[in-house]
Design a protein around this motif. Structure first.
Motif, mmCIF file in Angstrom:
data_model
loop_
_atom_site.group_PDB
_atom_site.id
_atom_site.type_symbol
_atom_site.label_atom_id
_atom_site.label_comp_id
_atom_site.label_asym_id
_atom_site.label_seq_id
_atom_site.Cartn_x
_atom_site.Cartn_y
_atom_site.Cartn_z
ATOM 1 N N THR A 44 0.812 -1.220 0.000
ATOM 2 C CA THR A 44 0.000 0.000 0.000
ATOM 3 C C THR A 44 0.841 1.264 0.000
ATOM 4 O O THR A 44 0.296 2.371 -0.086
ATOM 5 C CB THR A 44 -0.932 0.024 1.223
ATOM 6 O OG1 THR A 44 -0.160 0.229 2.427
ATOM 7 C CG2 THR A 44 -1.715 -1.269 1.352
ATOM 8 N N ASN A 45 2.162 1.116 0.090
ATOM 9 C CA ASN A 45 3.078 2.255 0.209
ATOM 10 C C ASN A 45 3.855 2.421 -1.095
ATOM 11 O O ASN A 45 4.697 1.581 -1.427
ATOM 12 C CB ASN A 45 4.040 2.011 1.377
ATOM 13 C CG ASN A 45 5.027 3.152 1.593
ATOM 14 O OD1 ASN A 45 5.298 3.942 0.702
ATOM 15 N ND2 ASN A 45 5.576 3.225 2.791
ATOM 16 N N PRO A 46 3.619 3.480 -1.863
ATOM 17 C CA PRO A 46 4.285 3.605 -3.175
ATOM 18 C C PRO A 46 5.809 3.675 -3.081
ATOM 19 O O PRO A 46 6.503 3.144 -3.943
ATOM 20 C CB PRO A 46 3.696 4.897 -3.755
ATOM 21 C CG PRO A 46 3.147 5.641 -2.586
ATOM 22 C CD PRO A 46 2.694 4.602 -1.607
ATOM 23 N N LEU A 47 6.335 4.314 -2.035
ATOM 24 C CA LEU A 47 7.792 4.385 -1.893
ATOM 25 C C LEU A 47 8.364 3.006 -1.612
ATOM 26 O O LEU A 47 9.410 2.626 -2.168
ATOM 27 C CB LEU A 47 8.163 5.360 -0.772
ATOM 28 C CG LEU A 47 9.667 5.529 -0.505
ATOM 29 C CD1 LEU A 47 10.398 5.975 -1.768
ATOM 30 C CD2 LEU A 47 9.893 6.520 0.637
ATOM 31 N N ALA A 48 7.688 2.234 -0.775
ATOM 32 C CA ALA A 48 8.162 0.889 -0.461
ATOM 33 C C ALA A 48 8.151 0.008 -1.707
ATOM 34 O O ALA A 48 9.102 -0.753 -1.961
ATOM 35 C CB ALA A 48 7.289 0.279 0.631
ATOM 36 N N VAL A 49 7.086 0.092 -2.502
ATOM 37 C CA VAL A 49 7.000 -0.698 -3.730
ATOM 38 C C VAL A 49 8.084 -0.267 -4.713
ATOM 39 O O VAL A 49 8.724 -1.104 -5.369
ATOM 40 C CB VAL A 49 5.601 -0.574 -4.358
ATOM 41 C CG1 VAL A 49 5.555 -1.287 -5.708
ATOM 42 C CG2 VAL A 49 4.536 -1.147 -3.423
ATOM 43 N N THR A 50 8.305 1.032 -4.819
ATOM 44 C CA THR A 50 9.366 1.541 -5.699
ATOM 45 C C THR A 50 10.718 0.966 -5.303
ATOM 46 O O THR A 50 11.538 0.626 -6.166
ATOM 47 C CB THR A 50 9.406 3.078 -5.638
ATOM 48 O OG1 THR A 50 8.183 3.595 -6.169
ATOM 49 C CG2 THR A 50 10.567 3.625 -6.450
ATOM 50 N N ARG A 51 10.948 0.836 -4.002
ATOM 51 C CA ARG A 51 12.230 0.295 -3.539
ATOM 52 C C ARG A 51 12.403 -1.176 -3.908
ATOM 53 O O ARG A 51 13.534 -1.630 -4.087
ATOM 54 C CB ARG A 51 12.356 0.508 -2.025
ATOM 55 C CG ARG A 51 12.675 1.958 -1.667
ATOM 56 C CD ARG A 51 12.578 2.218 -0.187
ATOM 57 N NE ARG A 51 13.101 3.559 0.124
ATOM 58 C CZ ARG A 51 12.717 4.297 1.174
ATOM 59 N NH1 ARG A 51 11.802 3.808 2.023
ATOM 60 N NH2 ARG A 51 13.238 5.490 1.374
ATOM 61 N N ILE A 52 11.310 -1.921 -4.042
ATOM 62 C CA ILE A 52 11.414 -3.294 -4.567
ATOM 63 C C ILE A 52 11.937 -3.257 -5.995
ATOM 64 O O ILE A 52 12.897 -3.945 -6.354
ATOM 65 C CB ILE A 52 10.046 -4.004 -4.541
ATOM 66 C CG1 ILE A 52 9.587 -4.296 -3.122
ATOM 67 C CG2 ILE A 52 10.127 -5.318 -5.333
ATOM 68 C CD1 ILE A 52 8.207 -4.938 -3.050
#
Length: 324
Positions: A44-52
């Protein structure tokens, strides 16, 4: 940055707390699952997904599987038809991913779904399930490796590949299934197989009474992970269905049948001396990595039967051998 590695047998409670803390800060954590090791972050966190995507070097058009604690949690984010629900009840927790319509105003960020109106959902076993339950939100979690390379089945594999890009790796020993989840999409009275994996097509057909439809040719739209033509690839070239070995090749065997020229092999790895497909699946990625580490220019692989888990093994090998 060098990843901290915590083994579950040393302190499972501490591993769970530290993983939750890293996830809450918006960073990915490498975790063990029954299939392969996953690179998990808050879906649900766009920054966290981007870091993947950044850690893996993964194309943004390649969607991520979102992992849930249970079927009830999955129903908060996606809509289930009757057949998909039957599959979930039969195979969850376990190595099956369902492609489902997203519910309106879902909290799953579009970066995790590559902007599609569907989402791939799986309920994993073991530590991954406990982590999702403790964290309270779905985790996007592709395999914890550089995009396109061989998937990791141990914490050591993750550390060797991504250790300098991660804060935390949870070590849960070798992944027992050894290949990724099967991905299917129910379409009326048929089930479309998007990626073979840890649940065989025969098991799905038996559970539903519906036929499996397999894709033909390259996918026009990437609607699930593992659909890229070249994927799961070692640095060395891969040659399939070998009957005779060429000098200097590494041989990956299956069963006891001899291969002409085997004595010339740079190294030999047998996925399963007894011809057991489950054992072969659990060894596949580890042996591909070991064969690659030998320094040989080419890896030669014996023919693998196509039934059961053999379909998933052959899918991974075909993508490993595809032009890059």
């Amino acid at each position: 940055m060098t990843a901290n590695i915590i083994h579950l047998r040393d302190n499972a409670d501490s591993a769970l707390k530290q993983a939750c803390d890293v996830l809450a800060d918006g960073f990915p954590v490498a975790i063990p699952t029954e299939t392969v090791y996953g690179l998990a972050a808050d879906a649900t966190n766009p920054l966290a997904v981007t870091r993947i995507y950044e850690a893996k070097g993964r194309p943004r058009f390649n969607p991520l599987i979102c992992h849930m604690a249970d079927l009830a949690m999955a129903e908060e984010y996606a809509s289930f038809d009757a057949v998909s629900r039957r599959l979930a009840e039969r195979f969850w927790p376990g190595p099956l991913t369902l492609i489902l319509p997203l519910k309106p105003e879902t909290a799953i960020h579009p970066l995790a779904t590559a902007g599609l109106d569907t989402v791939g959902i799986r309920v994993p076993e073991g530590f991954a399930s406990s982590l999702i339950r403790a964290f309270g939100r779905p985790l996007a979690a592709p395999s914890a490796n550089t995009s396109g390379k061989v998937s990791p089945t141990s914490a050591q594999h993750v550390a060797e590949d991504l250790g300098d890009r991660l804060k935390l790796i949870i070590d849960g020993d070798a992944a027992p299934v050894g290949v990724e989840s099967t991905i299917v999409r129910v379409e009326g009275e048929t089930i479309r197989l998007l990626r073979p994996g840890g649940v065989s097509a025969e098991e799905i057909e038996a559970a539903t009474g519906l036929p499996i439809v397999r894709a033909e040719g390259p996918a026009a739209i990437i609607e699930a992970p593992g659909m890229l033509a070249s994927h799961y690839a070692p640095a060395a070239a891969v040659r399939l269905d070998v009957e005779a070995l060429e000098p200097g090749e590494v041989l990956i065997r299956f069963g006891a049948r001899p291969v002409t020229g085997e004595e010339k092999a740079a190294a030999v790895f047998n996925l399963s001396p007894s011809g057991d497909l489950a054992e072969a699946a659990s060894n596949l990625f580890d042996y591909l990595k070991k064969a690659d580490a030998s320094g040989a220019q080419r890896i030669a692989v014996m023919r693998i039967p196509e039934h059961g888990l053999g379909e998933a093994i052959n899918d991974r090998l075909a993508r490993a051998a595809a032009p890059r």
